[in-house]
Design an enzyme around this catalytic site. Structure first.
Site, PDB file in Angstrom:
ATOM      1  N   CYS A 164       0.803  -1.220   0.000  1.00  0.00           N
ATOM      2  CA  CYS A 164       0.000   0.000   0.000  1.00  0.00           C
ATOM      3  C   CYS A 164       0.833   1.267   0.000  1.00  0.00           C
ATOM      4  CB  CYS A 164      -0.948  -0.015   1.193  1.00  0.00           C
ATOM      5  SG  CYS A 164      -1.988  -1.485   1.230  1.00  0.00           S
ATOM      6  N   HIS A 304      -2.726   7.931   6.173  1.00  0.00           N
ATOM      7  CA  HIS A 304      -2.963   6.618   5.579  1.00  0.00           C
ATOM      8  C   HIS A 304      -4.364   6.153   5.969  1.00  0.00           C
ATOM      9  CE1 HIS A 304      -1.885   2.908   3.664  1.00  0.00           C
ATOM     10  NE2 HIS A 304      -2.031   2.197   4.767  1.00  0.00           N
ATOM     11  N   GLU A 315      -1.118   5.236  13.700  1.00  0.00           N
ATOM     12  CA  GLU A 315      -0.749   6.428  12.943  1.00  0.00           C
ATOM     13  C   GLU A 315      -0.991   7.692  13.770  1.00  0.00           C
ATOM     14  OE1 GLU A 315      -1.275   8.360   8.479  1.00  0.00           O
ATOM     15  OE2 GLU A 315      -2.675   6.810   9.144  1.00  0.00           O
ATOM     16  N   LYS A 336      -9.660   8.027   2.383  1.00  0.00           N
ATOM     17  CA  LYS A 336     -10.124   6.645   2.188  1.00  0.00           C
ATOM     18  C   LYS A 336     -11.545   6.466   2.699  1.00  0.00           C
ATOM     19  CE  LYS A 336      -5.689   4.105   2.314  1.00  0.00           C
ATOM     20  NZ  LYS A 336      -4.731   5.183   2.584  1.00  0.00           N
ATOM     21  N   HIS A 341      -9.837   2.067  -0.231  1.00  0.00           N
ATOM     22  CA  HIS A 341      -8.380   1.861  -0.192  1.00  0.00           C
ATOM     23  C   HIS A 341      -7.920   1.283  -1.522  1.00  0.00           C
ATOM     24  CE1 HIS A 341      -4.427   0.982   0.974  1.00  0.00           C
ATOM     25  NE2 HIS A 341      -4.611   0.413   2.144  1.00  0.00           N
ATOM     26  N   PHE A 400       1.829  -3.288   4.048  1.00  0.00           N
ATOM     27  CA  PHE A 400       2.157  -4.603   4.600  1.00  0.00           C
ATOM     28  C   PHE A 400       3.630  -4.894   4.340  1.00  0.00           C
ATOM     29  CE2 PHE A 400      -2.344  -6.678   4.201  1.00  0.00           C
ATOM     30  CZ  PHE A 400      -2.770  -5.922   5.263  1.00  0.00           C
TER      31      PHE A 400
END
Length: 415
Positions: A164, A304, A315, A336, A341, A400
């Protein structure tokens, strides 16, 4: 050449709109591009049946039908968005400049649709019936490769595959290429088209996705206490980055300056972020340092903000650690909540949105923020867009594998 790099073009194939004006209007209105997928996908047997597809896909306008049959969807979206970015910038690639124009387009997964279709052919009809285009359609670098063929750009050509964070890493790496003098301009961003049965089933098995099938538009709810996972989306976003001297020489319209780039690794876990977002902290700190920015200079962060329990609180903790008391003055939003996403294209779309926020002096909201979470206690621009002059902004992308990328943008000032 200047050591400064600016954004002069944006091209999109995205949920909520495939033109800048439509996407931006929908974001400011707090609209959701998330819907039931049954109209575009066989959702029978799937526990998750929602996602955010591209709205008004324009790729057929730019790609020959015969050639399109030899491309995965993620490649087509990348080509279309790149051509749009060039048009938006009024930039022509020709025999005089083709060697100075490069491309980096990231993708987290690549040709997943092709993989699923050809796996079925292999299992049901045998290896002799496989398409000779299977591999060229599947591999993630083909978005960059095919875009070069379509645009004629012969400069550095690369592809980031960092889950991502791929789109953000692509943009950051493209900026560095220009700064070191290896190109005068770069088409860069990300593309993803993984709204497929197997992808959805895989992320569902990880318990990463929201299961709010009955209320799609309310499913993505970053930083909200009732969040239960992210919502998959597809699309592409491409920025045209230029050396400042070159952009000024041709009288280009400049959206913003890209001034810094942080890139770090967690070395912690394959999917979970490091405690307190330690890797994200270092990524943001790097971007600030390379930009010559103090924490107090930043007015906005496009987070994010995936709408997963772990990401959002981690975050938030990372932002508070880096910005200290100034964190309470920051505007932080997760778009998002509206776009879903886009996986490997998320960082690219969110970079484009950050640039547009600076240029238009408007901050898109985090929609579906209804239930405050004590562990997520910043100003997330809840549910309604805000007018604000933005001196500098960050865009975070966390992938990830522990891949972290932060892009820093400034309002453009000559001199």
């Amino acid at each position: 050449m200047s050591s400064r790099v600016v954004v002069t073009g944006i091209g999109l194939e995205a949920p909520l709109g495939s033109s800048i004006d439509v996407l931006w209007g929908n974001l400011l209105a707090g609209k959701s591009g998330i819907k039931n997928l049954s109209d575009i996908l066989d959702t029978e047997g799937l526990d998750v049946r929602i996602g955010a597809p591209v709205e008004n896909d324009d790729s057929a306008k730019y790609i020959d039908k015969r050639e399109a049959r030899r491309m995965d969807r993620f490649t087509k979206l990348a080509i279309s968005s790149s051509i749009k970015a060039l048009a938006d910038a009024g930039f022509e690639i020709n025999s005089e400049n083709e060697n100075d124009i490069g491309i980096i387009i990231g993708s987290g997964i690549g040709g997943m649709e092709t993989f699923e279709k050809q796996a079925e052919v292999f299992l049901k009809r045998g290896p002799g019936r496989m398409s000779p285009f299977f591999i060229p359609m599947l591999i993630s670098n083909m978005a960059s490769g095919q875009t070069a063929i379509y645009t004629g750009a012969k400069g550095p050509n690369n592809c980031a595959v960092t889950a991502c964070a791929a789109g953000a890493h692509s943009i950051g790496d493209a900026m560095e290429i220009i700064k070191r003098g290896d190109a005068k301009a770069m088409l860069t961003g990300g593309s993803e088209a993984a709204l497929t049965r197997m992808s959805i089933a895989g992320f569902t098995a990880m318990r990463a996705l929201s299961t709010r099938n009955d209320e799609p538009s309310r499913a993505s709810r970053p930083f909200d206490k009732e969040r239960d996972g992210f919502v998959m989306a597809e699309g592409a976003a491409i920025l045209l980055l230029e050396d400042l001297d070159s952009a000024l020489k041709r009288g280009a319209r400049i959206y913003a300056e890209i001034s810094g780039y942080g890139s770090t690794g967690d070395a912690h876990h394959i999917t979970a972020p490091a405690p307190l977002g330690e890797g994200a902290q270092r990524s943001m700190a790097q971007a600030l340092k390379k930009s010559g920015l103090e924490p107090e200079d930043v007015d906005y962060i496009n987070a994010h903000g995936t709408s997963t329990p772990y990401n959002d609180r981690t975050e938030t903790a990372a932002i508070k650690e880096v910005f200290g008391s100034h964190a309470n003055n920051l505007k932080v939003s997760s778009t998002k909540s509206m776009t879903g996403h886009l996986l490997g294209a998320a960082g690219a779309l969110e970079a484009a949105i950050t640039v547009l926020a600076i240029y238009n002096k408007q901050i898109p909201p985090t929609i579906n923020y209804e239930n405050p979470d004590p562990e997520c206690d910043l100003d997330y621009v809840p549910n309604k867009a805000e007018e604000k002059e933005i001196r500098a902004a960050l865009s975070n992308s966390l992938g990830f594998g522990g891949h972290n990328a932060t892009l820093a943008f400034k309002s453009f000032q000559e001199g």
